[in-house]
Design an enzyme around this catalytic site. Sequence first.
Site, PDB file in Angstrom:
ATOM      1  N   CYS A   1       0.840  -1.266   0.096  1.00  0.00           N
ATOM      2  CA  CYS A   1       0.115   0.115   0.197  1.00  0.00           C
ATOM      3  C   CYS A   1       0.907   1.510   0.155  1.00  0.00           C
ATOM      4  O   CYS A   1       1.424   1.500   1.051  1.00  0.00           O
ATOM      5  CB  CYS A   1      -0.982  -0.088   1.378  1.00  0.00           C
ATOM      6  SG  CYS A   1      -1.785   1.615   1.476  1.00  0.00           S
TER       7      CYS A   1
ATOM      8  N   CYS B   1      -0.512   4.029   2.431  1.00  0.00           N
ATOM      9  CA  CYS B   1      -0.182   3.801   3.733  1.00  0.00           C
ATOM     10  C   CYS B   1       1.213   4.210   4.164  1.00  0.00           C
ATOM     11  O   CYS B   1       1.707   4.586   5.190  1.00  0.00           O
ATOM     12  CB  CYS B   1      -0.721   2.385   4.221  1.00  0.00           C
ATOM     13  SG  CYS B   1      -1.996   1.656   3.356  1.00  0.00           S
ATOM     14  N   ASP B   2       2.203   3.696   3.121  1.00  0.00           N
ATOM     15  CA  ASP B   2       3.657   3.513   3.715  1.00  0.00           C
ATOM     16  C   ASP B   2       4.733   4.522   2.898  1.00  0.00           C
ATOM     17  O   ASP B   2       5.727   4.320   3.104  1.00  0.00           O
ATOM     18  CB  ASP B   2       4.093   1.944   3.609  1.00  0.00           C
ATOM     19  CG  ASP B   2       3.104   1.219   4.583  1.00  0.00           C
ATOM     20  OD1 ASP B   2       2.925   1.632   5.657  1.00  0.00           O
ATOM     21  OD2 ASP B   2       2.905  -0.068   4.265  1.00  0.00           O
TER      22      ASP B   2
END
Length: 313
Positions: free
Chosen positions: A135, A138-139
């Site tokens: 992701c 997200c990261d």
Amino acid sequence: MEKIYDVIILGAGPAGLSAGLYAGRSRLSTLIIEKGVDGGQIAITNEIENYPGQVLEGETGPSLIARMTEQAKKFGAERISDTINSVELDGEIKKVVCSNGTYQGKTVIIATGAKHRNIGCENEEKFIGKGISFCATCDASFFEDFEVYVVGGGDAAVEEAMYLTKFARKVTVIHRRNELRAAKSIQEKAFKNPKMAFMWDSVVVKVDGDELLNKMYVKNVKTGEITTVEADPDDGLFGLFGFIGLLPNTELFEGKIDLDKGYVKTDDNLHTNVPGVFAAGDLRIKVLRQVVTAAADGAIAATEAEHYLAHKK
Ligand code: NAP
């Protein structure tokens, strides 16, 4: 007496929310069940630029989905957060057994979507969250000014790789062939991006490191040659993102409806082989998995559920 809904929709991605909007608007009592955040894969997608009518600068998956959720609610669809543990789809009244209760419906629309596929290299599990991610939204920020590698060659891999260039100092796409599968317009942008590089005909066979990912072995599938990729000693870490396609979320329906390699079989009007049970979105056998096709599926499935109920009366 327990409520019996006209329609229970499993999943609140674009397919489920669109089904909720259409069912609610048809004055059907509608329940949408979602275990996580609304949006499914779109919840972790950074840029949406091919949904018709979407011309807002900086539209993201979450911003588009927030409007879809609002619209389904506006037309009366109830939405609950719960985890579906099993389903009973035979018979006139279908049952959806969740962690916090059992819900009954005259029809069910399955819209539980799909999830990412793992890279499939040695030691992968050990480094998920310690360098390996699926992701970018997200990261990506963990890799500010680091080197990042992206496995895959489809739309998701190339779009997310470009997003990652906003954070990483260099992003290398590792693809198992010598040409990308991604749409030509996406490829053109990627080839122009000075931070992007490509390793063709290559697969990651093993990842390694102490606590964090700092080494991997990449095999050239044509020559068999293995290249060792190591993190810059000053970094001590690099990122590895996997975007190599999808697996349908259909385990709950095995043996209950017809599936093919895990994907749900439907007719053109999205009926499964079980009367009163419909399927919509990425978990269906189809050629194009996009927000627009998921949303269209949701509309068709809800309309067919309405027809099914009308004929029952
Ligand atoms: P995809 O289109 O199925 O592409 C998967 C990519 O991963 C392919 O390039 C494939 O290689 C590669 N791959 C598959 N298995 C592999 C393995 N074991 N090892 C190494 N590489 C492997 O998947 P996606 O990009 O996740 O997209 C999924 C769906 O969402 C598609 O329908 C896509 O069009 C859609 N999507 C659309 C957009 C957009 O339109 N903006 C954005 C994201 C996703 P080969 O090419 O060699 O098969």
